[in-house]
Design a protein around this motif. Structure first.
Motif, PDB file in Angstrom:
ATOM      1  N   UNK A 161       3.827  -5.507   1.488  1.00 45.87           N
ATOM      2  CA  UNK A 161       4.793  -6.439   1.949  1.00 45.87           C
ATOM      3  C   UNK A 161       6.024  -6.434   1.481  1.00 45.87           C
ATOM      4  N   UNK A 162       6.627  -5.925   0.330  1.00 43.64           N
ATOM      5  CA  UNK A 162       7.605  -5.684  -0.260  1.00 43.64           C
ATOM      6  C   UNK A 162       8.431  -4.557   0.296  1.00 43.64           C
ATOM      7  N   UNK A 163       7.834  -3.450   0.494  1.00 40.92           N
ATOM      8  CA  UNK A 163       8.409  -2.278   1.110  1.00 40.92           C
ATOM      9  C   UNK A 163       8.409  -2.042   2.402  1.00 40.92           C
ATOM     10  N   UNK A 164       7.760  -3.188   3.225  1.00 44.99           N
ATOM     11  CA  UNK A 164       7.610  -3.201   4.717  1.00 44.99           C
ATOM     12  C   UNK A 164       6.759  -2.093   5.176  1.00 44.99           C
ATOM     13  N   UNK A 165       5.431  -1.816   4.433  1.00 47.69           N
ATOM     14  CA  UNK A 165       4.627  -0.917   4.827  1.00 47.69           C
ATOM     15  C   UNK A 165       3.202  -1.200   5.088  1.00 47.69           C
ATOM     16  N   UNK A 166       2.337  -0.510   5.393  1.00 48.00           N
ATOM     17  CA  UNK A 166       0.928  -1.053   5.281  1.00 48.00           C
ATOM     18  C   UNK A 166       0.298  -0.683   3.973  1.00 48.00           C
ATOM     19  N   UNK A 167      -0.920  -1.326   3.704  1.00 45.48           N
ATOM     20  CA  UNK A 167      -1.707  -1.153   2.400  1.00 45.48           C
ATOM     21  C   UNK A 167      -1.803   0.138   2.352  1.00 45.48           C
ATOM     22  N   UNK A 168      -2.554   0.987   3.457  1.00 48.31           N
ATOM     23  CA  UNK A 168      -3.262   2.099   3.787  1.00 48.31           C
ATOM     24  C   UNK A 168      -1.831   3.108   3.425  1.00 48.31           C
ATOM     25  N   UNK A 169      -0.675   2.848   3.882  1.00 48.87           N
ATOM     26  CA  UNK A 169       0.644   3.594   3.738  1.00 48.87           C
ATOM     27  C   UNK A 169       0.757   3.926   2.191  1.00 48.87           C
ATOM     28  N   UNK A 170       0.935   2.640   1.543  1.00 50.24           N
ATOM     29  CA  UNK A 170       1.157   2.601   0.069  1.00 50.24           C
ATOM     30  C   UNK A 170      -0.039   3.428  -0.772  1.00 50.24           C
ATOM     31  N   UNK A 171      -1.088   3.331  -0.449  1.00 48.96           N
ATOM     32  CA  UNK A 171      -2.092   4.234  -1.091  1.00 48.96           C
ATOM     33  C   UNK A 171      -2.349   5.238  -0.989  1.00 48.96           C
ATOM     34  N   UNK A 172      -1.921   5.852   0.398  1.00 43.82           N
ATOM     35  CA  UNK A 172      -1.804   7.262   0.645  1.00 43.82           C
ATOM     36  C   UNK A 172      -0.548   7.870   0.070  1.00 43.82           C
ATOM     37  N   UNK A 173       0.786   7.210   0.117  1.00 46.96           N
ATOM     38  CA  UNK A 173       1.717   8.002  -0.572  1.00 46.96           C
ATOM     39  C   UNK A 173       1.759   7.965  -1.856  1.00 46.96           C
ATOM     40  N   UNK A 174       1.113   7.270  -2.755  1.00 50.59           N
ATOM     41  CA  UNK A 174       0.740   7.195  -3.919  1.00 50.59           C
ATOM     42  C   UNK A 174      -0.115   8.489  -4.330  1.00 50.59           C
ATOM     43  N   UNK A 175      -1.077   8.549  -3.719  1.00 54.81           N
ATOM     44  CA  UNK A 175      -2.013   9.531  -3.788  1.00 54.81           C
ATOM     45  C   UNK A 175      -1.392  10.765  -3.501  1.00 54.81           C
ATOM     46  N   UNK A 176      -0.612  11.241  -2.460  1.00 55.06           N
ATOM     47  CA  UNK A 176       0.154  12.414  -2.021  1.00 55.06           C
ATOM     48  C   UNK A 176       1.095  12.561  -3.549  1.00 55.06           C
TER      49      UNK A 176
END
Length: 227
Positions: free
Chosen positions: A170-185
């Protein structure tokens, strides 16, 4: 706000403040409510947010010890604030603080500095949401948290992540899935390591800064400003 004050001035400030502790999940500022109080955080983490017309939540910042909340241009709060962790703060009645500000110019200067930080935070947030990719936003977010810790005399690593993935989204204007995927990458590339959901260690600051588009000598600033 207090670091520039003398012992006598601090005593006068202490005379008009009340210390309070609240539990995680407690909302202590409501958007649109009368802005009768101001809060100086002394511990814990708070998310600041606005509710959009369609019911969605836009997190505009995460506040920590040393941050000041409740500044308002009008008579009502422009945002809501909820404790992410147990939080402690000093609470001031606006009318009492205004009276003290009239007598102590140092406090007025500090308040002006806080207002300027709000403007800078808004500008940084516009760049973050409008010009950066998801990967760049995550990298910027982690570096900003780390840089903020260093400025406050804390270790650069590990980077605390007390907020949920949904809050980050919600802070970065992304979806929760995108946040989790980006951190994993980023973890898979050896740039960070993750300890559960609430801490990350930056393993390659230079590479992460390159992803974020931060040049040497620059620092991500948006996270360090009051919202």
């Amino acid at each position: 706000m207090c670091h520039a004050l003398s012992a006598e001035e601090l005593a006068r400030l202490a005379a008009i403040m009340a210390r309070q502790r609240i539990e995680a999940g407690t909302t202590f500022i409501e958007e649109g409510a009368p802005a009768d109080e101001l809060f100086n955080l002394t511990g814990g983490t708070v998310k600041v947010f606005k509710l959009l017309a369609d019911g969605r939540c836009q997190v505009t910042g995460f506040m920590m010890a040393g941050d000041f909340l409740g500044l308002s241009r009008g008579g009502t709060y422009a945002y809501s604030a909820t404790a992410i962790t147990p939080v402690t703060f000093c609470r001031f009645q606006r009318t009492q603080l205004r009276g003290l500000v009239d007598e102590l110019p140092k406090i007025e200067r500090q308040m002006l500095g806080l207002a300027m930080n709000e403007l800078m935070a808004a500008q940084d947030q516009m760049v973050l949401l409008g010009r950066k990719t998801a990967r760049e936003r995550i990298a910027s977010f982690l570096l900003a948290l780390s840089a903020r810790a260093v400025r406050r005399g804390q270790p650069a690593n590990p980077v605390g992540l007390p907020m949920t993935r949904g809050d980050i989204a919600d802070y970065l204007g992304l979806t929760t899935e995108t946040v989790s995927r980006s951190l994993t990458q980023l973890k898979g590339e050896g740039l960070i390591s993750l300890k559960g959901n609430h801490a990350a260690t930056i393993l390659d600051t230079g590479a992460l800064a390159a992803i974020a588009g931060i040049e040497d000598g620059d620092g991500p600033s948006g996270f360090d400003h009051i919202t």
